[in-house]
Design a protein around this motif. Structure first.
Motif, PDB file in Angstrom:
ATOM      1  N   LEU A   1     -12.544 -24.195  21.245  1.00 37.37           N
ATOM      2  CA  LEU A   1     -11.418 -23.264  21.245  1.00 37.37           C
ATOM      3  C   LEU A   1     -10.126 -23.891  20.734  1.00 37.37           C
ATOM      4  CD1 LEU A   1     -11.934 -21.324  24.582  1.00 37.37           C
ATOM      5  CD2 LEU A   1     -12.519 -20.619  22.274  1.00 37.37           C
TER       6      LEU A   1
ATOM      7  N   GLY B   1     -18.496 -34.220  41.761  1.00 39.63           N
ATOM      8  CA  GLY B   1     -19.033 -33.087  42.496  1.00 39.63           C
ATOM      9  C   GLY B   1     -19.736 -32.070  41.647  1.00 39.63           C
ATOM     10  N   SER B   2     -19.629 -32.205  40.324  1.00 36.85           N
ATOM     11  CA  SER B   2     -20.262 -31.196  39.468  1.00 36.85           C
ATOM     12  C   SER B   2     -21.278 -31.881  38.556  1.00 36.85           C
ATOM     13  CB  SER B   2     -19.206 -30.480  38.642  1.00 36.85           C
ATOM     14  OG  SER B   2     -18.541 -31.400  37.828  1.00 36.85           O
ATOM     15  N   PRO B   3     -22.264 -31.135  38.083  1.00 38.00           N
ATOM     16  CA  PRO B   3     -23.289 -31.738  37.229  1.00 38.00           C
ATOM     17  C   PRO B   3     -22.735 -32.133  35.862  1.00 38.00           C
ATOM     18  CG  PRO B   3     -23.997 -29.619  38.104  1.00 38.00           C
ATOM     19  CD  PRO B   3     -22.541 -29.724  38.366  1.00 38.00           C
TER      20      PRO B   3
ATOM     21  N   LEU C   1     -18.913 -27.339  42.626  1.00 39.89           N
ATOM     22  CA  LEU C   1     -17.981 -28.110  43.444  1.00 39.89           C
ATOM     23  C   LEU C   1     -18.025 -27.624  44.887  1.00 39.89           C
ATOM     24  CD1 LEU C   1     -14.880 -28.553  41.111  1.00 39.89           C
ATOM     25  CD2 LEU C   1     -16.547 -30.256  41.804  1.00 39.89           C
TER      26      LEU C   1
ATOM     27  N   LEU D   1     -28.731 -36.542  27.816  1.00 39.94           N
ATOM     28  CA  LEU D   1     -28.379 -35.126  27.984  1.00 39.94           C
ATOM     29  C   LEU D   1     -27.548 -34.588  26.818  1.00 39.94           C
ATOM     30  CD1 LEU D   1     -27.375 -34.746  31.729  1.00 39.94           C
ATOM     31  CD2 LEU D   1     -29.143 -33.502  30.542  1.00 39.94           C
TER      32      LEU D   1
ATOM     33  N   PHE E   1     -21.174 -28.795  28.745  1.00 40.83           N
ATOM     34  CA  PHE E   1     -21.001 -27.429  28.242  1.00 40.83           C
ATOM     35  C   PHE E   1     -19.531 -27.033  28.273  1.00 40.83           C
ATOM     36  CE2 PHE E   1     -25.578 -26.551  29.066  1.00 40.83           C
ATOM     37  CZ  PHE E   1     -25.863 -26.026  27.829  1.00 40.83           C
ATOM     38  N   LEU E   2     -18.890 -27.303  29.418  1.00 42.01           N
ATOM     39  CA  LEU E   2     -17.514 -26.893  29.621  1.00 42.01           C
ATOM     40  C   LEU E   2     -16.603 -27.531  28.580  1.00 42.01           C
ATOM     41  CD1 LEU E   2     -15.878 -25.290  31.757  1.00 42.01           C
ATOM     42  CD2 LEU E   2     -15.356 -27.471  32.779  1.00 42.01           C
TER      43      LEU E   2
ATOM     44  N   LEU F   1     -16.061 -20.486  28.048  1.00 45.61           N
ATOM     45  CA  LEU F   1     -15.293 -21.475  28.813  1.00 45.61           C
ATOM     46  C   LEU F   1     -15.073 -21.001  30.247  1.00 45.61           C
ATOM     47  CD1 LEU F   1     -13.720 -24.136  28.762  1.00 45.61           C
ATOM     48  CD2 LEU F   1     -11.732 -22.866  28.011  1.00 45.61           C
TER      49      LEU F   1
ATOM     50  N   GLU G   1     -17.185 -26.149  25.020  1.00 45.84           N
ATOM     51  CA  GLU G   1     -16.554 -24.836  24.803  1.00 45.84           C
ATOM     52  C   GLU G   1     -15.039 -24.978  24.692  1.00 45.84           C
ATOM     53  OE1 GLU G   1     -18.429 -22.646  23.978  1.00 45.84           O
ATOM     54  OE2 GLU G   1     -20.340 -23.247  24.856  1.00 45.84           O
ATOM     55  N   ALA G   2     -14.464 -25.864  25.502  1.00 49.75           N
ATOM     56  CA  ALA G   2     -13.013 -26.065  25.446  1.00 49.75           C
ATOM     57  C   ALA G   2     -12.608 -26.668  24.095  1.00 49.75           C
ATOM     58  CB  ALA G   2     -12.563 -26.973  26.583  1.00 49.75           C
TER      59      ALA G   2
ATOM     60  N   LYS H   1     -27.049 -31.424  41.751  1.00 51.39           N
ATOM     61  CA  LYS H   1     -26.472 -31.611  40.422  1.00 51.39           C
ATOM     62  C   LYS H   1     -27.534 -31.626  39.326  1.00 51.39           C
ATOM     63  CE  LYS H   1     -23.725 -34.815  42.319  1.00 51.39           C
ATOM     64  NZ  LYS H   1     -23.007 -36.092  42.217  1.00 51.39           N
TER      65      LYS H   1
ATOM     66  N   VAL I   1     -13.812 -33.812  41.201  1.00 52.09           N
ATOM     67  CA  VAL I   1     -14.301 -32.852  40.199  1.00 52.09           C
ATOM     68  C   VAL I   1     -15.445 -33.450  39.385  1.00 52.09           C
ATOM     69  CG1 VAL I   1     -13.681 -31.656  38.065  1.00 52.09           C
ATOM     70  CG2 VAL I   1     -12.182 -31.529  40.037  1.00 52.09           C
TER      71      VAL I   1
ATOM     72  N   THR J   1     -21.393 -28.812  46.504  1.00 57.47           N
ATOM     73  CA  THR J   1     -21.446 -30.232  46.866  1.00 57.47           C
ATOM     74  C   THR J   1     -20.458 -30.535  47.984  1.00 57.47           C
ATOM     75  OG1 THR J   1     -19.969 -30.658  45.016  1.00 57.47           O
ATOM     76  CG2 THR J   1     -22.273 -31.170  44.684  1.00 57.47           C
TER      77      THR J   1
ATOM     78  N   PHE K   1     -24.279 -32.048  33.192  1.00 59.32           N
ATOM     79  CA  PHE K   1     -24.752 -31.029  32.242  1.00 59.32           C
ATOM     80  C   PHE K   1     -23.714 -29.919  32.063  1.00 59.32           C
ATOM     81  CE2 PHE K   1     -28.163 -27.808  31.157  1.00 59.32           C
ATOM     82  CZ  PHE K   1     -28.509 -28.414  29.978  1.00 59.32           C
ATOM     83  N   ILE K   2     -23.159 -29.454  33.202  1.00 57.86           N
ATOM     84  CA  ILE K   2     -22.141 -28.404  33.154  1.00 57.86           C
ATOM     85  C   ILE K   2     -20.868 -28.953  32.510  1.00 57.86           C
ATOM     86  CG2 ILE K   2     -20.726 -26.857  34.571  1.00 57.86           C
ATOM     87  CD1 ILE K   2     -23.541 -26.012  34.697  1.00 57.86           C
TER      88      ILE K   2
ATOM     89  N   PHE L   1     -18.275 -21.086  32.276  1.00 57.76           N
ATOM     90  CA  PHE L   1     -18.641 -22.436  32.708  1.00 57.76           C
ATOM     91  C   PHE L   1     -17.669 -22.955  33.771  1.00 57.76           C
ATOM     92  CE2 PHE L   1     -21.326 -22.621  28.872  1.00 57.76           C
ATOM     93  CZ  PHE L   1     -22.497 -22.964  29.528  1.00 57.76           C
TER      94      PHE L   1
ATOM     95  N   PHE M   1     -28.746 -31.975  24.387  1.00 54.05           N
ATOM     96  CA  PHE M   1     -29.385 -30.809  24.992  1.00 54.05           C
ATOM     97  C   PHE M   1     -28.361 -29.923  25.680  1.00 54.05           C
ATOM     98  CE2 PHE M   1     -32.793 -33.663  24.290  1.00 54.05           C
ATOM     99  CZ  PHE M   1     -33.862 -32.854  24.009  1.00 54.05           C
TER     100      PHE M   1
END
Lengths: 294, 282
Positions: B104, B88-90, A259, B204, B96-97, A248, B100-101, A211, B85, A262, B92-93, A251, B207
């Motif tokens: 929009l 399990g994900s960084p 996912l 973070l 960003f996600l 979007l 962006e959402a 991560k 979710v 991990t 940082f991502i 990403f 950045f």
């Protein structure tokens, strides 16, 4: 890529998409997933080695070495990892250039720090300004790997130190009773046994490392985050494949990638742990417990 | 550098990160005082994000942990997916996600009457760090804390629950008196780590997509500003490190005090001291 991609303006639907997703830039995007995997596979053993050295230092009977080992883990854990990443990339770069400067240009008289500039003689530049592009990229990547290894080495040192202390004391006493020296007992008794105790922590660290990989973007490496921003941004009709802001979706793809990564790691680590703790009287053996009814 | 000049600097830049004081950041000949003042000023943002995210995350995490421990699948599954979710994900991502959402989203505003005053809630606030990043941090810490609380729920000694049943405690009362305090007590050491690393994670924000509007940023934003301008990382980052070590120590102090209170009924030798372990950074 495909034969029908010669004139993208006439394409529609899936044909357009198939051409769009196989452009040269998209290929670079797919390759950057490889960069992430390479970073993970290179960093993990290096960080483990750093961690092992740190844990050995922390166990040392020589006080300054023990302080060094403990200080290393304490400082890295007290400070945000991203600050370390930003710091070490410049600090390592300047440190290397400074050393090369002292060796290659001993009679350079001007100071290295001139106001807001860091000036070394041209021969000490790293990499040399004449070097090809791939050398610059590799050097940047190597700096990133070392930075990751330093930060995660401190975490690993902490885990391994705990693992070493968890080995039953009686084992070491038995080794001493058999007349083993401290060094022999360490390498023959302690090190082979500590891994079972250290494995849950190391597995956790592996997940954390996964991560942390998008932070490569901040170190100036063209990684998946860089390409997702680059490719996803809205493209006007001046481009071959114009599209609105799709960042979007890019990403979302990265999210899915992480996912998956991990989840697969988690399953593999659980299997490994189940195998190692099989039949042992630890909490791992109590998996038949259905838990509380709440 | 005299003390007086430093006081002037503090007056000018002490609250720079929230837009009070001198508009222009120092451009050259940075003094040590300017380093300390601006980076310390940026720390206000880290405190803001950290404290609010932990506060809201705490309540949400309790709910999610209870949902995950529930037998009904329509409560359990969404909670499991949410935790999966976000853990399990960084982070940082995720930043960003969500940025962006939020970008929009259609630009809209609603007037909300609070009785004494009327405010307009606008969707464009979501693209600003103070709201957008805070939401991401809340969701993230909720997921991590919920997993910790869930683990603690599962390790409540069976005897405690049986004793509660024997006394005729049921439902809400049993939860409030027995389950929740025990869960919190068991979860507290791990939850302390989560709080520490959440504060670290707040660096973070600026950045990762969210722009630092009018150069109003957090501690790391100013530290990297100085490091970029002077090309010298050996001053700004150690100062930042010092601030964060102090912050970490204060978190440990506060959480340690709560830990002692949660364990106050136990005999002395059973009270575990808090140990900081890096098990929950993102």
């Amino acid at each position: 890529m495909f034969s029908w991609c010669t004139d993208p303006d006439t394409l529609e639907g899936l044909a357009w998409l198939s051409c769009y997703l196989t452009t040269g830039k998209h290929m670079a995007f797919y390759r950057s997933f490889g960069t992430v995997m390479v970073l993970l596979l290179v960093t993990a053993p290096v960080a483990l080695a750093f961690g092992f050295a740190g844990a050995m230092a922390a166990r040392s009977h020589f006080a300054p070495l023990s302080w060094l080992g403990k200080g290393y883990t304490a400082v890295v854990r007290g400070v945000p990892d991203i600050a370390f990443f930003l710091f070490f990339v410049i600090a390592l770069d300047q440190g290397i250039e400074y050393l090369r400067h002292r060796i290659k240009c001993p009679d350079w008289s001007e100071p290295i720090r001139q106001g807001n500039d860091f000036v070394v003689c041209p021969a000490a530049k790293m990499p040399l300004s004449t070097a090809p592009q791939w050398v610059h990229e590799t050097y940047g990547f190597a700096l990133a790997v070392i930075t990751f290894a330093i930060v995660f080495g401190a975490f690993a040192a902490n885990v391994l130190y705990g693992g070493m202390r968890a080995v039953p004391r009686a084992q070491m006493e038995t080794a001493e009773a058999y007349g083993m020296s401290r060094r022999q007992a360490f390498w023959r008794i302690l090190v082979p046994q500590m891994w079972v105790y250290a494995l849950p922590g190391l597995g956790n660290l592996w997940m954390i490392l996964i991560k942390a990989t998008p932070l490569l973007f901040l170190l100036g490496v063209e990684d998946i985050v860089y390409w997702a921003r680059e490719l996803g941004g809205s493209k006007t009709s001046a481009f071959t494949y114009p599209h609105p802001d799709w960042r979007l979706y890019y990403f979302l793809a990265l999210l899915a990638f992480y996912l998956l990564l991990t989840r697969v790691s988690e399953i593999l680590l659980d299997r490994l742990m189940a195998r190692l703790t099989h039949g042992q009287a630890t909490s791992g053996g109590k998996s038949t417990d259905k838990g509380l009814a709440i | 550098m005299s003390i007086r000049a430093c006081l002037d600097t503090i007056a000018a830049y002490g609250l720079r990160s929230i837009g009070i004081g001198e508009r222009l950041l120092p451009k050259r000949d940075f003094t040590l005082c300017e380093h300390f003042t601006l980076i310390g000023s940026g720390l206000l943002w880290n405190l803001y994000f950290g404290i609010l995210a932990i506060f809201f995350g705490f309540f949400l995490a309790n709910a999610i942990a209870m949902a995950k421990a529930n037998r009904r699948w329509w409560l359990r599954k969404p909670a499991e997916w949410f935790i999966f979710v976000f853990r399990g994900s960084p982070l940082f991502i995720q930043f960003f996600l969500f940025y962006e959402a939020f970008v929009l989203l259609p630009k809209m505003g609603w007037d909300i009457n609070l009785g004494f005053t009327e405010i307009t809630v606008e969707t464009r606030w979501l693209t600003r760090a103070w709201l957008g990043a805070l939401i991401v941090l809340i969701l993230n810490t909720t997921a991590y804390s919920a997993e910790i609380f869930y683990g603690a729920l599962k390790s409540i000694p069976r005897g405690d629950i049986e004793a509660a049943d024997a006394y005729g405690l049921t439902g809400w009362k049993r939860y409030k008196r027995i389950i929740w305090p025990t869960m919190l007590r068991l979860a507290w050491p791990a939850y302390t780590n989560e709080a520490i690393f959440l504060f670290h994670a707040t660096t973070l924000v600026f950045f990762s997509g969210f722009p630092a509007w009018r150069q109003k940023g957090d501690a790391l934003y100013y530290a990297s500003y100085f490091a970029d301008k002077t090309f010298n990382p050996f001053v700004a980052y150690p100062i930042l490190a010092g601030y964060f070590i102090l912050l970490t120590l204060s978190v440990i102090t506060v959480y340690g005090a709560i830990n002692r209170r949660l364990n106050r009924h136990l005999p002395q030798e059973k009270q575990r001291r808090l140990r900081v372990r890096p098990n929950v950074i993102r």
